[in-house]
Design an enzyme around this catalytic site. Structure first.
Site, PDB file in Angstrom:
ATOM      1  N   ARG A  20       0.825  -1.212   0.000  1.00 48.90           N
ATOM      2  CA  ARG A  20       0.000   0.000   0.000  1.00 48.90           C
ATOM      3  C   ARG A  20       0.859   1.262   0.000  1.00 48.90           C
ATOM      4  NH1 ARG A  20      -0.692   4.680   2.883  1.00 48.90           N
ATOM      5  NH2 ARG A  20      -0.398   3.517   4.843  1.00 48.90           N
ATOM      6  N   ASP A  21       1.532   1.536   1.086  1.00 49.75           N
ATOM      7  CA  ASP A  21       2.326   2.761   1.192  1.00 49.75           C
ATOM      8  C   ASP A  21       3.543   2.714   0.279  1.00 49.75           C
ATOM      9  OD1 ASP A  21       2.743   5.311   2.228  1.00 49.75           O
ATOM     10  OD2 ASP A  21       4.024   4.590   3.844  1.00 49.75           O
ATOM     11  N   HIS A 212       6.266   4.770  12.396  1.00 47.46           N
ATOM     12  CA  HIS A 212       6.310   4.694  10.934  1.00 47.46           C
ATOM     13  C   HIS A 212       7.370   5.688  10.457  1.00 47.46           C
ATOM     14  CE1 HIS A 212       4.034   4.045   6.997  1.00 47.46           C
ATOM     15  NE2 HIS A 212       4.858   5.035   6.701  1.00 47.46           N
ATOM     16  N   HIS A 214      10.425   7.179   7.880  1.00 49.60           N
ATOM     17  CA  HIS A 214      10.945   7.309   6.519  1.00 49.60           C
ATOM     18  C   HIS A 214      12.437   7.637   6.617  1.00 49.60           C
ATOM     19  CE1 HIS A 214       7.089   7.700   3.977  1.00 49.60           C
ATOM     20  NE2 HIS A 214       6.765   7.204   5.157  1.00 49.60           N
ATOM     21  N   CYS A 245       5.187   9.458   0.077  1.00 51.23           N
ATOM     22  CA  CYS A 245       3.841  10.017   0.214  1.00 51.23           C
ATOM     23  C   CYS A 245       3.559  10.899  -0.995  1.00 51.23           C
ATOM     24  CB  CYS A 245       3.715  10.832   1.503  1.00 51.23           C
ATOM     25  SG  CYS A 245       2.112  11.656   1.658  1.00 51.23           S
ATOM     26  N   ASN A 254      10.100   4.474   2.685  1.00 45.46           N
ATOM     27  CA  ASN A 254       9.890   4.009   4.049  1.00 45.46           C
ATOM     28  C   ASN A 254      11.121   3.269   4.563  1.00 45.46           C
ATOM     29  OD1 ASN A 254       6.784   4.285   4.661  1.00 45.46           O
ATOM     30  ND2 ASN A 254       6.910   3.554   2.560  1.00 45.46           N
TER      31      ASN A 254
END
Length: 303
Positions: A20-21, A212, A214, A245, A254
């Protein structure tokens, strides 16, 4: 060599966000059958949670326009995988497919809420309230993300108390877990400890928090170690370091799942993930994307 460090957790949960991300910010649109194989490989590698996709409008994230098709292709296995739902329309689609886990995505800043959600900081909670309530009534597990927890490309440094306000409001809506996002990768180790401590002062224990990170400035692993020292036991990561993003152009990839696993192995912290299998999967996906993996561990082990 494995060397334990006093005061760290014995085991952590890796929350895989690559499908997903990771894929949502790729220029290449990956075919749905490749996405399904990606998810299956990650599950087979022992990752306990694999976030599969997002039911967002295809105009905003065209890379995930095939969300319903993907979850249908995954069949019964897909029912147990979390998906992001930005609003009630997204939740409707998840409910139609009989899914069990959903996530919402809020902002710690006014500007990003406006750009990403088309809502003010306060309006976002009113938007999420019926989504979370309906999901809980349907027996779904709900996770909440809060973005821009350490810095915002438009507003600069984000005050810790502002992040705590946003996060506790999301938890108060009924979310079971809160993932704190360093969306543009500007966090540093001390800042991480301060934010976790501030949530503790507000009555939110580390058992309800995830991190989370990055790796924009190469600090993701240092920040992870700091969070481990603070008692955090759930970490989001993306196979091969994919992603970013689409609404924050300074956000790079990420924290790579492989880099995280390598560090955890060295610390003797259990996680249940087969490093070789994830490296092979990321190498395979890099071939489909037409570029090498940004993960240092993938490059070292696959090279």
């Amino acid at each position: 060599m494995t060397v334990r460090v006093d005061g760290l957790p014995d085991r952590v949960t890796i929350y895989e966000v690559g499908p997903r991300d990771g894929l949502q910010n790729e220029k290449t649109v990956v075919p749905v059958e490749v996405k399904a194989e990606f998810v299956r490989r990650l599950v087979a590698a022992g990752l306990p949670v694999v976030e599969a996709t997002s039911f967002v409008h295809p105009r905003w994230v065209p890379q995930l326009a095939d969300a319903a098709e993907l979850m249908t292709a995954l069949g019964e296995e897909g029912r147990h995988l979390p998906v992001l739902v930005p609003n009630e329309r997204g939740l409707d689609r998840a409910l139609e497919l009989g899914l069990e886990h959903v996530a919402i995505f809020g902002s710690a800043t006014e500007t990003f809420a406006t750009k990403n959600l088309n809502r003010t900081f306060d309006e976002q909670f009113a938007m999420f309230e019926p989504t979370v309530a309906r999901a809980r009534e349907a027996g779904m597990d709900v996770r909440a993300y809060v973005s821009m927890c350490f810095g915002d490309p438009w507003e600069g440094a984000v005050p810790v108390d502002q992040v705590v306000t946003a996060g506790t409001r999301l938890l108060d809506l009924g979310a079971g877990q809160l993932s704190l996002g360093d969306t543009i990768g500007v966090a540093t180790a001390g800042h991480v400890r301060a934010l976790v401590a501030a949530f503790g002062d507000a009555g939110v224990g580390t058992d309800r928090l995830a991190m989370h990170f990055h790796d924009t400035y190469g600090q993701a692993l240092a920040n992870t170690f700091s969070a481990l020292q603070a008692g955090i036991t759930t970490f989001d990561a993306s196979a091969g370091g994919l992603g970013g993003c689409p609404y924050a152009k300074s956000a790079t990839g990420n924290l790579a799942t492989e880099d995280l696993v390598w560090m955890l192995d060295g610390l003797g912290i259990e996680h249940g993930v087969d490093l070789g299998a994830v490296v092979a999967t990321s190498t395979w996906m890099a071939g489909h994307l037409g570029r090498p993996s940004p993960s240092a561990v993938v490059r070292a082990l696959a090279g």
